[in-house]
Scaffold this motif. Structure first.
Motif, PDB file in Angstrom:
ATOM      1  N   ILE A 263      -0.669  10.349 -20.887  1.00 14.78           N
ATOM      2  CA  ILE A 263       0.339  11.414 -20.906  1.00 14.78           C
ATOM      3  C   ILE A 263       0.893  11.651 -19.509  1.00 14.78           C
ATOM      4  O   ILE A 263       2.115  11.772 -19.310  1.00 14.78           O
ATOM      5  N   ARG A 264       0.019  11.715 -18.511  1.00 11.92           N
ATOM      6  CA  ARG A 264       0.476  12.001 -17.151  1.00 11.92           C
ATOM      7  C   ARG A 264       1.392  10.898 -16.619  1.00 11.92           C
ATOM      8  O   ARG A 264       2.333  11.180 -15.872  1.00 11.92           O
ATOM      9  N   TRP A 265       1.120   9.650 -16.983  1.00 13.27           N
ATOM     10  CA  TRP A 265       2.006   8.567 -16.567  1.00 13.27           C
ATOM     11  C   TRP A 265       3.387   8.744 -17.200  1.00 13.27           C
ATOM     12  O   TRP A 265       4.413   8.587 -16.527  1.00 13.27           O
ATOM     13  N   ALA A 266       3.422   9.095 -18.468  1.00 13.69           N
ATOM     14  CA  ALA A 266       4.710   9.279 -19.148  1.00 13.69           C
ATOM     15  C   ALA A 266       5.509  10.423 -18.527  1.00 13.69           C
ATOM     16  O   ALA A 266       6.748  10.403 -18.543  1.00 13.69           O
ATOM     17  N   LEU A 267       4.832  11.415 -17.968  1.00 14.22           N
ATOM     18  CA  LEU A 267       5.512  12.556 -17.360  1.00 14.22           C
ATOM     19  C   LEU A 267       5.882  12.319 -15.901  1.00 14.22           C
ATOM     20  O   LEU A 267       6.669  13.081 -15.329  1.00 14.22           O
ATOM     21  N   SER A 268       5.323  11.291 -15.290  1.00 13.53           N
ATOM     22  CA  SER A 268       5.537  11.065 -13.861  1.00 13.53           C
ATOM     23  C   SER A 268       6.932  10.496 -13.609  1.00 13.53           C
ATOM     24  O   SER A 268       7.533   9.850 -14.478  1.00 13.53           O
ATOM     25  N   LYS A 405      13.775  10.890 -23.586  1.00 13.70           N
ATOM     26  CA  LYS A 405      14.156   9.583 -23.029  1.00 13.70           C
ATOM     27  C   LYS A 405      13.405   8.453 -23.715  1.00 13.70           C
ATOM     28  O   LYS A 405      13.928   7.348 -23.853  1.00 13.70           O
ATOM     29  N   PHE A 406      12.149   8.730 -24.092  1.00 12.71           N
ATOM     30  CA  PHE A 406      11.313   7.708 -24.743  1.00 12.71           C
ATOM     31  C   PHE A 406      10.691   8.312 -26.001  1.00 12.71           C
ATOM     32  O   PHE A 406       9.481   8.559 -26.062  1.00 12.71           O
ATOM     33  N   PRO A 407      11.503   8.576 -27.041  1.00  8.19           N
ATOM     34  CA  PRO A 407      10.975   9.268 -28.234  1.00  8.19           C
ATOM     35  C   PRO A 407       9.940   8.456 -29.003  1.00  8.19           C
ATOM     36  O   PRO A 407       9.236   9.009 -29.848  1.00  8.19           O
ATOM     37  N   GLN A 408       9.820   7.164 -28.701  1.00  5.71           N
ATOM     38  CA  GLN A 408       8.793   6.358 -29.355  1.00  5.71           C
ATOM     39  C   GLN A 408       7.401   6.651 -28.806  1.00  5.71           C
ATOM     40  O   GLN A 408       6.396   6.206 -29.371  1.00  5.71           O
ATOM     41  N   LEU A 433       7.891  17.613 -33.517  1.00  2.18           N
ATOM     42  CA  LEU A 433       7.283  16.713 -34.505  1.00  2.18           C
ATOM     43  C   LEU A 433       8.338  16.043 -35.373  1.00  2.18           C
ATOM     44  O   LEU A 433       8.123  14.913 -35.848  1.00  2.18           O
ATOM     45  N   ARG A 434       9.457  16.713 -35.595  1.00  2.00           N
ATOM     46  CA  ARG A 434      10.541  16.079 -36.360  1.00  2.00           C
ATOM     47  C   ARG A 434      10.977  14.784 -35.671  1.00  2.00           C
ATOM     48  O   ARG A 434      11.219  13.755 -36.332  1.00  2.00           O
ATOM     49  N   VAL A 435      11.065  14.813 -34.346  1.00  2.00           N
ATOM     50  CA  VAL A 435      11.452  13.617 -33.599  1.00  2.00           C
ATOM     51  C   VAL A 435      10.366  12.550 -33.697  1.00  2.00           C
ATOM     52  O   VAL A 435      10.649  11.368 -33.930  1.00  2.00           O
ATOM     53  N   VAL A 436       9.109  12.961 -33.540  1.00  2.00           N
ATOM     54  CA  VAL A 436       7.994  12.005 -33.633  1.00  2.00           C
ATOM     55  C   VAL A 436       7.996  11.324 -34.996  1.00  2.00           C
ATOM     56  O   VAL A 436       7.874  10.091 -35.102  1.00  2.00           O
ATOM     57  N   LEU A 437       8.167  12.108 -36.053  1.00  9.42           N
ATOM     58  CA  LEU A 437       8.092  11.560 -37.411  1.00  9.42           C
ATOM     59  C   LEU A 437       9.344  10.797 -37.809  1.00  9.42           C
ATOM     60  O   LEU A 437       9.309   9.990 -38.736  1.00  9.42           O
ATOM     61  N   SER A 438      10.438  11.039 -37.110  1.00  8.31           N
ATOM     62  CA  SER A 438      11.633  10.235 -37.396  1.00  8.31           C
ATOM     63  C   SER A 438      11.429   8.786 -36.956  1.00  8.31           C
ATOM     64  O   SER A 438      11.996   7.865 -37.544  1.00  8.31           O
TER      65      SER A 438
END
Length: 744
Positions: A263-268, A405-408, A433-438
């Motif tokens: 998670i921290r890498w994705a936020l950096s 930016k990276f919804p996957q 969660l709507r974005v995650v599940l899309s």
């Protein structure tokens, strides 16, 4: 005493000797603290120039003036006893919470960057060696406050004395086995420079020091380089045994670190589509682990999973009940020596219950609970008709824009939704969660969290009809999961069952509060049938949870609680319509429920006497509670574990012993202490204090626990009055609410 003299006393209490100051300067992680201390000394007029030698000379001058003999604390005294007797030794009459608040307020007032002190860290200092720079700095925070607020005793109770009475640092041992976690950065077009590698090493080290300090001693828990872009950390298996269960602590620590770093890498700011962080976990004998670690880090896998694990690590994850979702089938490869090697990877974490918050998300400006942050997030999630393109384009970087930016990146999306959930921002969490599940409609963790959010919204609904609609929608989520997802997971079944429990208890609350129900026999009968049907469905699902779980700790406890609710309602159906009646049943009724449950989950033996059976059952409950607690790093869920342990000892046991009462009381005190510690992060507690799972503010949870503690105190008095032997005979047929229903 003048303020300047108190400031001098504070500085000298934190750094009583020049050697103490010099040792502090050796660690580059202390640079920011060093700068604020020098600024403090300069502002207070102790030094004329802001440099480290000026501070050292100041400390040396004052140290040389000491004429009194060196203070020697009592030989038996340790840090735990010092805090327990702080009024006697330190002249401190404050509670632990009051003490931490005063310390942190002084540090803020003096603009000192020493770490804030929390109740949980004080507890760790009681039980663990002060073997990390972070723990040492926390101890200096305490010494600084003592010097400022208790200058008359500061010459005795300074940092070096406090350090001396803490638990000794463990001597490094040459463990041969354990867990190794590796981190490798790969370029797919963007440069990987020393700044990025420095960030990676510092972030890993920071999390270990603050959250996995148990393993930071000697060579263990240290971040080491394998090559220019590859780092690794070893966590030893400290019990010499061939039993894979003894990998639990080291493997849980490695898994928690992997979750945090993903998670921290994705936020950096260094995370781009052209840089990839690979994380791998292996367990076994250290001499051969690199043969598996490096192939895991280097493997090219479908969809680029970040966290990969070896086959043996997978076995240990499953045996030790570490709650992650693994890929259904591994990828097979062949090593350089011809060995066939299976590569597994982690697809998701049950982070909503078991894995701690990511500190960057807790501090993210757009995820806060104040009105400005709420408005900004709402405008980002739901574009309003009067909102132009510039409104969101000009926003500063934050966690939500990073996710968009990276919804996957479902790990990041779920962690954002979890943070919002624990701050009771249910609608915003649903939108994430709507974005995650899309991207992945069959994501089990995301679907389950959506069901949980709808359940909480139903419990908060202003009317019964509105609640029913939300419960129905939550049921639709559960049925989608059963039909389309790989859902053979204890936590899914438990949360699905708790949905039925919550619906039953919400309906019960409605029937007790609606005066018209009493006059409408048909409507009342329908409500009763609905409640019993919901509780029956919950029982069935909890039994499913027992069937699919290696440990079945959570599902077994909840099965007992729902059966007890059924027994209470069937014993006195006046409870359905009389709001003044407590949810309570006779001691014999509760005892029958617990005995039948203990037979079902394997606690009882036909060859034991009843007294021996009760002792063994009590011990098994304590072991199970510890095992479950050891699997959890999420502080906002741990208080409920201790509450449920207390309920199991008192409400779900056929007899009440003195030791059970004491253990239950201690569990509740621990629950309250942990709940107090999470308030600083503005998060809520996932609570079962009203019989079903819900998200409630920490203060409300603490109020419930205080009610339970008063109940135990009263029960203990009754037991003491009527008890001559060890066992209780006072309960008899008396009908009283138990801990489980006390706050309903």
């Amino acid at each position: 005493m003048k303020e300047k003299e108190k400031d001098i006393s504070a500085l000298l209490a934190a750094f009583p000797t020049p050697q103490s100051w010099s040792a502090f300067l050796q660690n580059s992680d202390n640079d920011r603290i060093r700068d604020t201390l020098m600024a403090f000394a300069f502002r207070s007029g102790f030094i004329r120039t802001m440099d480290v030698m000026a501070v050292e000379n100041f400390i040396r001058q004052h140290a040389s003036r000491r004429t009194r003999p060196a203070f020697v604390p009592p030989g038996h005294l340790d840090f735990e006893e010092l805090l327990d007797k702080k009024e006697e030794f330190l002249k401190i009459s404050l509670s632990a919470r009051g003490l931490t608040e005063r310390i942190n307020a002084l540090l803020a007032e003096k603009q000192i960057a020493l770490p804030k002190v929390t109740n949980s860290m004080l507890t760790r200092l009681k039980r663990e060696p002060v073997d990390t720079a972070y723990k040492q700095s926390v101890l200096r925070s305490l010494a600084f406050w003592i010097g400022h607020e208790r200058p008359d005793i500061a010459a005795d109770w300074h940092y070096d004395i406090l350090l001396g009475i803490c638990r000794e640092v463990r001597h490094p041992e040459n463990f041969q086995e354990g867990a190794r976690i590796g981190f490798a950065l790969y370029s797919r077009g963007d440069v990987i420079d020393h700044e990025i590698l420095g960030w990676l090493k510092k972030t890993v080290k920071s999390y270990i020091d603050q959250s996995i300090g148990h393993f930071s001693y000697g060579r263990w828990g240290k971040v080491r380089a394998h090559d220019i872009t590859t780092l690794y950390v070893d966590f030893p298996k400290e019990t010499q045994s061939n039993n894979l269960i003894h990998y639990q602590q080291c493997l849980r620590s490695a898994t928690s670190l992997a979750h945090q770093m993903a998670i921290r890498w994705a936020l950096s700011p260094y995370s781009t589509k052209n840089r990839f962080l690979s994380i791998a976990i292996v367990v076994g004998e250290y001499a051969s682990l690199d043969n598996h670690l490096l192939p895991l880090l280097n493997a090219k896998l479908p969809d680029d999973p970040v966290i990969r694990i070896s086959d043996m690590a997978r076995q240990c994850v499953l045996i030790n009940d570490i709650r992650v979702v693994l890929c259904p089938e591994p990828t097979e490869t062949t090593l350089f020596n011809g060995e066939s090697f299976a590569i597994w990877w982690i697809e998701a974490f049950w982070s909503t219950l078991y894995f701690d918050f990511v500190s960057e998300l807790l501090a993210d400006p757009i995820l806060q609970n104040h009105p400005a942050a709420v408005e900004k997030l709402n405008r980002l999630l739901w574009r309003l008709p009067d909102q132009g393109e510039a409104d969101t384009a000009e926003d500063e970087a934050n966690a939500v824009t990073a996710f968009f930016k990276f919804p996957q990146n479902s790990l990041l999306g779920l962690e954002i939704a979890k943070t919002l959930y624990y701050r009771r921002r249910f609608s915003e969490a649903l939108e994430i969660l709507r974005v995650v599940l899309s991207i992945n409609p069959t994501d089990l963790i995301a679907r389950t969290l959506r069901m949980i959010l709808l359940r909480n919204m139903a419990l908060d609904a202003p009317t019964f009809n509105a609640a029913c609609g939300l419960f129905r929608q939550a049921m639709k989520e559960a049925r989608f999961i059963e039909t389309n997802c790989s859902c053979e997971s204890e936590d899914f079944y438990c949360e699905y069952a708790v949905l039925h429990m919550a619906q039953a208890m919400r309906t019960l609350r409605h029937s007790r509060s609606d005066p018209g129900i009493v006059k409408d026999e048909e409507a009342l009968l329908a409500l009763k049938n609905n409640i019993y049907a919901s509780l029956a469905a919950a029982q069935d699902l909890f039994e499913n949870g027992i069937a699919v779980s290696p440990s079945a700790i959570r599902s077994a406890y909840l099965l007992g609680s729902v059966r007890l609710l059924v027994a209470i309602l069937k014993e006195d159906e006046d409870i359905f319509i009389n709001p003044r009646k407590a949810l309570a049943c006779g001691h014999q009724t509760a005892g029958d429920v617990s005995v039948n449950l203990h037979w079902q989950i394997g606690f009882r033996r036909p060859d034991m006497s009843e007294d021996r059976q009760s002792e063994v059952t009590e011990q098994l409950m304590m072991v199970k509670a510890k095992t479950h607690d050891d699997a959890i790093t999420l502080q906002s869920y741990r208080p409920t574990i201790y509450f449920c342990n207390a309920v199991a000892l008192l409400d779900l046991s056929p007899t009440t012993t003195v030791t059970a009462l004491k253990s239950a009381e201690q569990a509740l005190l621990t629950a309250r202490e942990i709940a107090e510690s999470v308030k600083k992060d503005d998060v809520c507690i996932y609570s079962f204090t009203r019989t079903y799972g819900e998200m409630i503010p920490a203060d409300e949870f603490i109020g419930h626990i205080n009610n339970c503690l008063r109940f135990i105190e009263q029960t203990a008095k009754v037991e003491a009055a009527g008890q001559k032997g060890k066992r209780s005979a006072a309960a008899g047929k008396k009908i009283t609410p138990g801990l489980m229903t006390l706050n309903f």
